[in-house]
Scaffold this motif. Structure first.
Motif, PDB file in Angstrom:
ATOM      1  N   TRP A 344       0.829  -1.212   0.000  1.00 37.80           N
ATOM      2  CA  TRP A 344       0.000   0.000   0.000  1.00 37.80           C
ATOM      3  C   TRP A 344       0.858   1.254   0.000  1.00 37.80           C
ATOM      4  CZ3 TRP A 344      -4.299   1.449  -1.732  1.00 37.80           C
ATOM      5  CH2 TRP A 344      -4.984   2.562  -1.251  1.00 37.80           C
ATOM      6  N   PHE A 347       2.139   1.769  -3.474  1.00 39.37           N
ATOM      7  CA  PHE A 347       1.053   2.204  -4.355  1.00 39.37           C
ATOM      8  C   PHE A 347       0.729   3.676  -4.145  1.00 39.37           C
ATOM      9  CE2 PHE A 347      -3.453   2.847  -5.292  1.00 39.37           C
ATOM     10  CZ  PHE A 347      -3.551   2.317  -6.574  1.00 39.37           C
ATOM     11  N   ARG A 352       2.200   2.837  -8.727  1.00 39.45           N
ATOM     12  CA  ARG A 352       0.979   2.037  -8.687  1.00 39.45           C
ATOM     13  C   ARG A 352       1.200   0.628  -9.227  1.00 39.45           C
ATOM     14  NH1 ARG A 352      -4.569   5.386  -9.620  1.00 39.45           N
ATOM     15  NH2 ARG A 352      -4.371   6.671  -7.741  1.00 39.45           N
ATOM     16  N   GLU A 356       0.762  -2.667  -6.923  1.00 41.20           N
ATOM     17  CA  GLU A 356      -0.170  -3.741  -7.273  1.00 41.20           C
ATOM     18  C   GLU A 356       0.547  -5.090  -7.334  1.00 41.20           C
ATOM     19  OE1 GLU A 356      -3.220  -4.921 -10.891  1.00 41.20           O
ATOM     20  OE2 GLU A 356      -2.799  -2.800 -10.475  1.00 41.20           O
ATOM     21  N   ILE A 378      -7.016  -1.452  -4.148  1.00 39.15           N
ATOM     22  CA  ILE A 378      -6.235  -1.003  -5.305  1.00 39.15           C
ATOM     23  C   ILE A 378      -7.087  -1.052  -6.568  1.00 39.15           C
ATOM     24  CG2 ILE A 378      -4.321  -1.661  -6.825  1.00 39.15           C
ATOM     25  CD1 ILE A 378      -2.724  -2.344  -4.306  1.00 39.15           C
TER      26      ILE A 378
END
Length: 567
Positions: A344, A347, A352, A356, A378
């Protein structure tokens, strides 16, 4: 040679030495062929790296400057502090020794850190008692580490007698000492006093999972397995997400061996963690990270501290350093939480794709609800609700079947958000009502459902009641106050709408929706010039395309010719 006022500052926090290099725009401001390497160049480059939150690079560059100027008190102190924040203990060891050698008052934090290193390495501790310790909190930490050094050298009896005498007298910071005293008394075989100190820690430190684990392991070592099971179970009812308590309960229920008593460095780590964590809870100061790093130096396998430290580093925007700590927590009770939080962090800090990938790895490795929900979040924020919604639904069903603890409003709420994005308002509305049934006083649910009822003109009166309750529960939330103001606007109560929407803008000045809402309220109140200003302000905040079109129409033709709201 660099000369500057002697100040205690931390480059990671952006506190800088006055007057040095303010016009520098990048670390490599001297080409290699223009001048030989200098302490000054490395020093300024390190400052730049620190202000950019690049902890490891700042530590490297300060170490380079220290090589050039080994006798500089300013450089050695900052080389130590930057290395400690970065968790580069090899560089911190060298810089701390230089700082102690170069400083007029040799102790400060470097002296305490060197004591911790000596205890961890089972070497003789060099006391810094009587020197200029950096404040009363540091004195508590110094005394704890020195006590465990004495216990390592000569046993616990004398230290336990001193601590017993101290507990009978009024002491400032007494709460900080409970875990330390409990461990000392246990090491000395003073079981009754140890139990009393553990219970005091539970009742006063507000670190329930930690103090429960400490006391539960004490009960296990005393052969009181049934008491330990009851104690762990009762705490898990209150905090079902306490990973290590679940592990501890499973161990004692399976009849496995009780954990051994911690050796002196491990005990010191747990003793110092208690005040350091309390300090971190009540302050955003960078010193909290420094003390938690000292705990890590004492016991790098104390994963509760490491996990806590990573969270503190995140709050300080030291994302690279925080991720490095998460990576170090490869096993044990905190491994799952660390893997999820690392994904997290990656991200939300901009990577990103990388975030992921890490989330997918965590989901494959742990196959846990938390890892699944991370993936769902996500997917949701990247507009892939068709993938997110089934995960939320499955998690809610598992909770309803008694798997994984009590019902959680978030599962129904976020599935509802996904259904709404997909255009199925009736399904979304039912899920929002389910979330509200689970937690009737959850401001986010009250606000979202109430606002949508108002905007969709479906149940305006009841929607207004919901957002009013949300505003009562969360009066500092700009989005919620905006919903309340918009509710007044929809009812034609424009003066009240203006008052609340002005408050909402003050709370969330960069929210384009709130700004165009205020523009509409100004317009209906006869304040057209202010409305025009507010709509232009909303446009400057880069609203989404639908909002942009709505606001532009207002500016071109006025409110009466524009859509009343987003559909």
């Amino acid at each position: 040679m660099i000369r500057a006022p002697r100040v205690f500052w931390l480059m990671m926090a952006g506190l800088v030495l006055a007057g040095a290099g303010s016009c520098m725009s990048r670390p490599g401001f001297l080409e290699p062929d223009e001048a030989p390497p200098s302490a000054y160049g490395a020093f300024l480059a390190a400052r730049y790296a620190g202000s950019s939150r690049e902890a490891s690079e700042a530590a490297r560059l300060y170490a380079e400057a220290l090589e050039q100027e080994p006798n500089s008190a300013v450089i050695s102190e900052n080389a130590f502090l930057s290395a400690l924040v970065a968790g580069d203990f090899a560089r911190a060891d060298r810089a701390a020794m230089a700082s102690r050698r170069n400083a007029e008052d040799e102790a400060r934090l470097a002296g305490i850190y060197l004591m911790a290193g000596a205890l961890a390495d089972r070497r003789e501790i060099r006391s810094v008692e009587g020197r200029a310790i950096a404040g009363p909190f540091a004195e508590v930490v110094r005394q704890m580490i020195e006590d465990w050094g004495r216990i390592q050298r000569e046993g616990a009896d004398e230290v336990a007698r001193e601590r017993a005498a101290a507990t009978r007298s009024a002491r400032r910071y007494a709460t900080y000492w409970f875990v330390h005293d409990a461990l000392v008394f246990e090491a000395a075989g003073r079981v009754g006093e140890a139990e009393e100190a553990y219970r005091n820690a539970i009742g006063s430190l507000q670190l329930n999972a930690f103090t429960t684990r400490m006391f539960g392991e004490f009960l296990e070592r005393q052969g009181r397995r049934d008491d330990a099971i009851r104690f762990y179970s009762r705490q898990l009812e209150r905090t079902p997400g306490a990973y290590d308590l679940r592990v501890a309960l499973a161990r004692v229920e399976a009849g496995r061996r009780a954990p051994r008593a911690p050796h002196p460095a491990e005990a010191a780590a747990r003793a110092v963690f208690a005040p350091a964590a309390v300090f971190a809870n009540t302050s955003r100061s960078e010193y909290a990270a420094l003390y938690l790093r000292i705990v890590q130096r004492l016991d790098p396998q104390f994963h509760r501290n490491s996990y806590y430290l990573a969270g503190v580093l995140e709050r300080l925007s030291l994302f690279e350093a925080a991720e490095g700590v998460y990576v170090e927590i490869a096993g044990g009770a905190f491994a799952e939480a660390a893997a999820v939080d690392r994904a997290w962090l990656r991200f939300r800090s901009g990577d990103r794709t990388g975030g992921e990938m890490l989330a997918e790895e965590a989901n494959t490795r742990f196959e846990s609800q938390n890892a699944q929900l991370l993936l769902a979040d996500i997917y949701r924020v990247t507009q892939r609700c068709e993938q997110a919604a089934p995960i939320y639904a499955r998690a809610a069903a598992e909770r309803a079947d008694g798997i994984g603890g009590d019902q959680d409003w978030r599962f129904a709420f976020f599935e509802g958000v996904c259904r709404q994005i997909g255009g199925d308002w009736p399904a979304a509305e039912a899920l929002f009502l389910r979330a509200l049934e689970i937690d009737p006083e959850q401001p986010r649910v009250l606000n979202h459902l109430g606002y949508n009822w108002i905007v969709l003109n479906l149940n305006v009166e009841r929607g207004f009641e919901l957002v009013s309750e949300a505003a009562r529960l969360s009066p500092e939330n700009g989005s919620i106050i905006d919903s309340l103001g918009w509710g007044y606007f929809k009812q034609g109560r424009f003066d009240e709408a203006v008052a609340h929407l002005e408050q909402a803008v003050a709370l969330s000045p960069y929210n384009p929706t709130i700004n165009w809402h205020l523009g509409d309220a100004y317009y209906r109140s006869g304040r057209q010039r202010e409305a025009q200003f507010q709509w232009r302000r909303a446009l400057s905040l880069q609203p989404e395309e639908r909002e942009r079109s709505l606001i532009e129409t207002r500016l071109e033709a006025g409110l009466d010719a524009a859509p009343a709201d987003l559909e």
